[in-house]
Enzyme design. Structure first.
Site, mmCIF file in Angstrom:
data_model
loop_
_atom_site.group_PDB
_atom_site.id
_atom_site.type_symbol
_atom_site.label_atom_id
_atom_site.label_comp_id
_atom_site.label_asym_id
_atom_site.label_seq_id
_atom_site.Cartn_x
_atom_site.Cartn_y
_atom_site.Cartn_z
ATOM 1 N N GLU A 1 6.614 40.727 -9.412
ATOM 2 C CA GLU A 1 6.784 39.569 -10.318
ATOM 3 C C GLU A 1 5.654 39.533 -11.351
ATOM 4 O O GLU A 1 5.850 39.119 -12.497
ATOM 5 C CB GLU A 1 6.800 38.251 -9.534
ATOM 6 N N ARG B 1 13.394 30.375 -20.488
ATOM 7 C CA ARG B 1 13.119 30.509 -19.052
ATOM 8 C C ARG B 1 13.951 31.616 -18.414
ATOM 9 O O ARG B 1 13.541 32.200 -17.395
ATOM 10 C CB ARG B 1 13.335 29.170 -18.322
ATOM 11 N N HIS C 1 12.234 40.772 -1.687
ATOM 12 C CA HIS C 1 12.731 40.347 -2.996
ATOM 13 C C HIS C 1 12.050 41.156 -4.111
ATOM 14 O O HIS C 1 12.713 41.666 -5.017
ATOM 15 C CB HIS C 1 12.486 38.846 -3.164
ATOM 16 N N GLU D 1 16.049 26.019 -18.268
ATOM 17 C CA GLU D 1 16.631 27.350 -18.444
ATOM 18 C C GLU D 1 17.756 27.381 -19.479
ATOM 19 O O GLU D 1 18.844 27.908 -19.247
ATOM 20 C CB GLU D 1 17.123 27.877 -17.087
ATOM 21 N N ARG E 1 14.784 9.306 -3.035
ATOM 22 C CA ARG E 1 14.994 9.688 -4.451
ATOM 23 C C ARG E 1 13.769 10.364 -5.072
ATOM 24 O O ARG E 1 13.628 10.409 -6.286
ATOM 25 C CB ARG E 1 15.394 8.494 -5.308
ATOM 26 N N HIS F 1 16.273 40.697 -12.347
ATOM 27 C CA HIS F 1 16.849 39.950 -11.229
ATOM 28 C C HIS F 1 18.370 40.084 -11.118
ATOM 29 O O HIS F 1 18.919 39.781 -10.065
ATOM 30 C CB HIS F 1 16.454 38.476 -11.309
ATOM 31 N N ASN G 1 14.102 35.954 -15.422
ATOM 32 C CA ASN G 1 15.066 36.652 -14.563
ATOM 33 C C ASN G 1 15.138 38.147 -14.880
ATOM 34 O O ASN G 1 16.020 38.846 -14.368
ATOM 35 C CB ASN G 1 16.463 36.038 -14.711
ATOM 36 N N LYS H 1 3.796 31.831 -16.734
ATOM 37 C CA LYS H 1 4.946 31.068 -16.219
ATOM 38 C C LYS H 1 4.916 29.632 -16.747
ATOM 39 O O LYS H 1 5.945 29.091 -17.151
ATOM 40 C CB LYS H 1 4.989 31.103 -14.693
ATOM 41 N N HIS I 1 18.946 41.079 -7.606
ATOM 42 C CA HIS I 1 19.627 40.215 -6.635
ATOM 43 C C HIS I 1 20.817 40.930 -6.006
ATOM 44 O O HIS I 1 21.091 40.770 -4.816
ATOM 45 C CB HIS I 1 20.126 38.925 -7.314
ATOM 46 N N LYS J 1 11.370 24.379 -9.465
ATOM 47 C CA LYS J 1 12.660 24.683 -8.832
ATOM 48 C C LYS J 1 12.493 24.579 -7.318
ATOM 49 O O LYS J 1 11.630 25.241 -6.741
ATOM 50 C CB LYS J 1 13.121 26.094 -9.197
HETATM 51 N N1 LIG Z 1 11.251 28.103 -6.586
HETATM 52 C C1 LIG Z 1 11.023 29.209 -7.268
HETATM 53 O O1 LIG Z 1 10.750 29.175 -8.462
HETATM 54 C C2 LIG Z 1 11.046 30.503 -6.548
HETATM 55 C C3 LIG Z 1 10.585 31.664 -7.187
HETATM 56 C C4 LIG Z 1 10.570 32.854 -6.467
HETATM 57 C C5 LIG Z 1 11.026 32.881 -5.153
HETATM 58 N N2 LIG Z 1 11.485 31.739 -4.571
HETATM 59 C C6 LIG Z 1 11.949 31.729 -3.170
HETATM 60 O O2 LIG Z 1 10.851 32.055 -2.362
HETATM 61 C C7 LIG Z 1 11.318 32.710 -1.189
HETATM 62 C C8 LIG Z 1 10.490 33.947 -0.958
HETATM 63 O O3 LIG Z 1 9.142 33.559 -0.898
HETATM 64 P P1 LIG Z 1 8.023 34.499 -0.284
HETATM 65 O O4 LIG Z 1 8.190 35.863 -0.798
HETATM 66 O O5 LIG Z 1 6.744 33.776 -0.486
HETATM 67 O O6 LIG Z 1 8.468 34.605 1.248
HETATM 68 P P2 LIG Z 1 8.219 33.754 2.565
HETATM 69 O O7 LIG Z 1 7.843 32.365 2.288
HETATM 70 O O8 LIG Z 1 9.396 33.988 3.443
HETATM 71 O O9 LIG Z 1 6.966 34.522 3.208
HETATM 72 C C9 LIG Z 1 7.111 35.888 3.591
HETATM 73 C C10 LIG Z 1 6.591 36.117 5.013
HETATM 74 O O10 LIG Z 1 5.161 36.117 4.994
HETATM 75 C C11 LIG Z 1 4.640 35.225 5.976
HETATM 76 N N3 LIG Z 1 3.385 34.716 5.408
HETATM 77 C C12 LIG Z 1 3.252 33.837 4.404
HETATM 78 N N4 LIG Z 1 1.971 33.702 4.060
HETATM 79 C C13 LIG Z 1 1.254 34.496 4.888
HETATM 80 C C14 LIG Z 1 -0.120 34.811 5.001
HETATM 81 N N5 LIG Z 1 -1.022 34.306 4.184
HETATM 82 N N6 LIG Z 1 -0.491 35.669 5.971
HETATM 83 C C15 LIG Z 1 0.436 36.247 6.779
HETATM 84 N N7 LIG Z 1 1.750 36.016 6.706
HETATM 85 C C16 LIG Z 1 2.153 35.154 5.763
HETATM 86 C C17 LIG Z 1 5.717 34.208 6.165
HETATM 87 O O11 LIG Z 1 5.627 33.602 7.442
HETATM 88 C C18 LIG Z 1 6.986 35.044 6.018
HETATM 89 O O12 LIG Z 1 7.302 35.658 7.239
HETATM 90 C C19 LIG Z 1 12.777 32.993 -1.388
HETATM 91 O O13 LIG Z 1 13.533 32.087 -0.629
HETATM 92 C C20 LIG Z 1 13.002 32.754 -2.866
HETATM 93 O O14 LIG Z 1 14.297 32.265 -3.147
HETATM 94 C C21 LIG Z 1 11.493 30.563 -5.233
HETATM 95 ZN ZN LIG Z 2 11.861 36.768 -8.358
#
Ligand SMILES: NC(=O)c1ccc[n+]([C@@H]2O[C@H](COP(=O)([O-])OP(=O)(O)OC[C@H]3O[C@@H](n4cnc5c(N)ncnc54)[C@H](O)[C@@H]3O)[C@@H](O)[C@H]2O)c1
Ligand SMILES: [Zn+2]
Length: 383
Positions: free
Chosen positions: A204, A260, A283, A256, A140, A267, A264, A246, A271, A162
Site C-alpha cells: 500500500e 479517492r 491483501h 469517492e 447513531r 485493487h 484503488n 492518504k 481483489h 471507512k
Molecule cells: N477502512 C479502510 O480504509 C481499510 C483499508 C485497508 C484495509 N481495510 C481492512 O483491513 C483488514 C485488513 O487489515 P490488516 O491487514 O491490518 O489485518 P488484520 O487486522 O487481520 O491483522 C493481520 C494479523 O496480524 C495480527 N496482528 C496485528 N497486529 C499485530 C502485531 N503488532 N503483532 C503481531 N500480530 C499482529 C492480527 O491478529 C491478525 O492475525 C481487511 O478487513 C480490510 O478490508 C480497511
Molecule cells: Zn488495500
C-alpha cells in the site's frame, strides 16, 4: 507530563488537527488527530483525557493483539483514572461479522455506554473496521480512537473514515463513513508483526507513491534495506508520508466521487485474485499483483512506458512481494471477479491506471482482451 503542552512536546511527529470529516456537522468541529511516535501507547491515557474524559472506554481488540499489548494499554488507561472494559474477539477477517458486531453492542449495553462513551480499536484493519462500525452505529454514532498495530492499518485503514463488516453479499458490504477522533500510531508495535505482514503493508505504501508522489517511489528504492529491517525511525517517516498522502486525498474527496478512487490502484485485479485464491494471499500481496497488472494495462493504453513498468515490477519484487501469482490462476474466473468488484460503477469496471509514475488516472471501461493479457502477465501459467 503535567499538561497538554508537555504532552504535545513529547510527541515528535504531530499531524496537528486535520479536518477530514467536514460532513459530520452534528459533531461540531469533527477532526481526526493523527499521532505517530515510538512509545505512544504508554501515554495514551493522557491523550484520551485531553479529548474530554469519557465515563467509560471500551477497548476492542483481537485475541492476538490483545495478548501482546492489551493488558499494558488497559493498565495505562486505568492509571490515568479512566474506567475501562476490555472486549476481545478472534483474529481474522471472519470477525468482521454481524455476530461480532452484536457482541460489541452487548458489551456497550453492559457498560451502560451512552453517547459520551468511547470505543478504542487496538489492532489491525479488522479491529478498526469492526470497532469503527460499532462506533458509527451505537446510539447513531459515538467517538472512537484507533491504535493501529499492523503496517497495513498504519499506512492506510486508520485514516479515511471507512468502517465496515462483511456479509454473504460481499466483503465490506455493510458499513459507514465515521472518522476516529484520534489515531495513535506507535511504530514499536510493528516489532511483533511477522515479516510477511510488514511486506504486505508495504504494497500500500508503494501504491501511495505510484499514484501521488514520484519522489516517494524513489524513496522506497533508496531505503529498501532500512524499511525491510523495520528501523523505527524509518518506519515512522514512512508511516507519516503515507498518511499525508492518504489524508490529502480523503480531504479532497471523502465519498469517492473521483480522486479517492485512485487509492484503488491495483485493487481491481488485486481483489479478484485475493478472492479467487480464497484469501490464501495477504491483501497486500494480491494488491502487488494487481499493481503489476494495472501497470501493464497502463502501458497498453500508452500512458506508461515499458521502462516504467519494469521499474514498478522490480520495486515490488525488491520488497519480497509477488509479481507473478504464487497460486495458479484460472484466468476466466479472475476476469469474471474483476467485474464483480464493488467499486464497479453502474456495471462498468472502473480502472485506475498510471499516466506516469506518481500520477494516476481513471478509465471507465477497458477491452476484455487487454485485461486478459494483464492478468495472464501475473499468472504463473504465463510463459
Ligand atoms: N477502512 C479502510 O480504509 C481499510 C483499508 C485497508 C484495509 N481495510 C481492512 O483491513 C483488514 C485488513 O487489515 P490488516 O491487514 O491490518 O489485518 P488484520 O487486522 O487481520 O491483522 C493481520 C494479523 O496480524 C495480527 N496482528 C496485528 N497486529 C499485530 C502485531 N503488532 N503483532 C503481531 N500480530 C499482529 C492480527 O491478529 C491478525 O492475525 C481487511 O478487513 C480490510 O478490508 C480497511
Ligand atoms: Zn488495500
Amino acid at each position: 507530563l503535567a499538561n497538554a503542552a508537555d504532552i504535545t512536546q513529547y510527541v515528535a511527529i504531530i499531524y496537528g488537527w486535520t479536518a477530514v470529516n467536514e460532513l459530520f456537522l452534528d459533531h461540531g468541529a469533527a477532526k481526526t488527530r493523527v499521532l505517530v511516535n515510538t512509545g505512544l501507547l504508554s501515554h495514551i491515557g493522557e491523550y484520551v483525557r485531553e479529548m474530554g474524559p469519557p465515563p467509560v472506554v471500551v477497548v476492542c481488540s483481537d485475541e492476538t493483539v490483545a495478548g501482546h499489548y492489551g493488558e499494558r494499554l488497559i493498565a495505562q488507561l486505568e492509571q490515568s483514572g479512566l474506567r475501562t472494559r476490555f472486549h476481545k474477539f478472534p483474529a481474522g477477517d471472519a470477525s468482521k461479522s454481524l455476530d461480532e458486531l452484536d457482541r460489541i453492542y452487548r458489551e456497550l449495553a453492559d457498560a451502560r455506554a451512552g453517547r459520551d462513551a468511547l470505543l478504542l480499536a487496538l489492532g489491525g484493519g479488522v479491529v478498526s473496521d469492526l470497532t469503527g462500525f460499532a462506533a458509527a452505529t451505537w446510539m447513531r454514532g459515538i467517538r472512537y480512537i484507533t491504535c493501529p498495530t499492523t503496517l497495513e492499518s498504519a499506512v492506510d485503514a486508520c485514516v479515511g473514515g471507512k468502517t465496515a463488516i462483511n456479509h454473504v453479499a460481499g466483503k465490506n458490504m455493510i458499513g459507514a463513513f465515521h472518522h476516529p477522533s484520534l489515531v495513535a500510531i506507535d511504530p514499536e508495535c510493528l516489532k511483533t508483526l511477522p515479516a510477511r505482514d510488514i511486506q504486505a503493508g508495504l504494497a500500500e505504501s508503494i501504491k501511495h507513491g505510484l499514484i501521488r508522489d514520484a519522489d516517494f517511489v524513489d524513496w522506497h528504492e533508496q531505503n529498501r534495506d532500512a524499511v525491510l529491517a523495520c528501523d523505527p525511525d524509518v518506519m515512522a517517516a514512512l508511516i507519516e508520508r503515507n498518511l499525508r498522502i492518504k489524508i490529502s486525498v480523503v480531504e479532497q474527496d471523502e465519498r469517492e466521487q473521483g480522486l479517492r478512487a485512485f487509492l484503488n490502484f491495483g485493487h481491481t485485479i488485486g481483489h479478484a485474485i485475493e478472492k479467487h485464491a480464497n484469501y490464501a494471499l495477504r491483501h497486500g500481496e494480491a494488491v502487488a499483483l494487481g499493481m503489476v497488472g494495472a501497470a501493464i494495462l497502463s502501458e497498453k493504453l500508452e500512458c506508461l512506458t515499458h521502462a516504467d513498468v519494469e521499474r514498478i515490477r522490480d520495486l515490488i519484487a525488491s520488497y519480497n512481494l509477488p509479481v507473478t501469482s504464487p497460486v495458479p490462476l484460472d484466468i476466466d474466473t479472475v476476469l469474471q471477479l474483476t467485474q464483480g468488484d464493488k467499486k464497479a460503477l453502474a456495471g462498468k469496471r472502473r480502472w485506475v491506471l498510471l499516466k506516469q509514475i506518481g500520477e494516476a488516472t481513471l478509465h471507465d471501461d477497458i477491452d476484455d482482451a487487454l485485461v486478459r493479457e494483464a492478468v495472464m502477465a501475473v499468472s504463473p501459467q504465463a510463459t
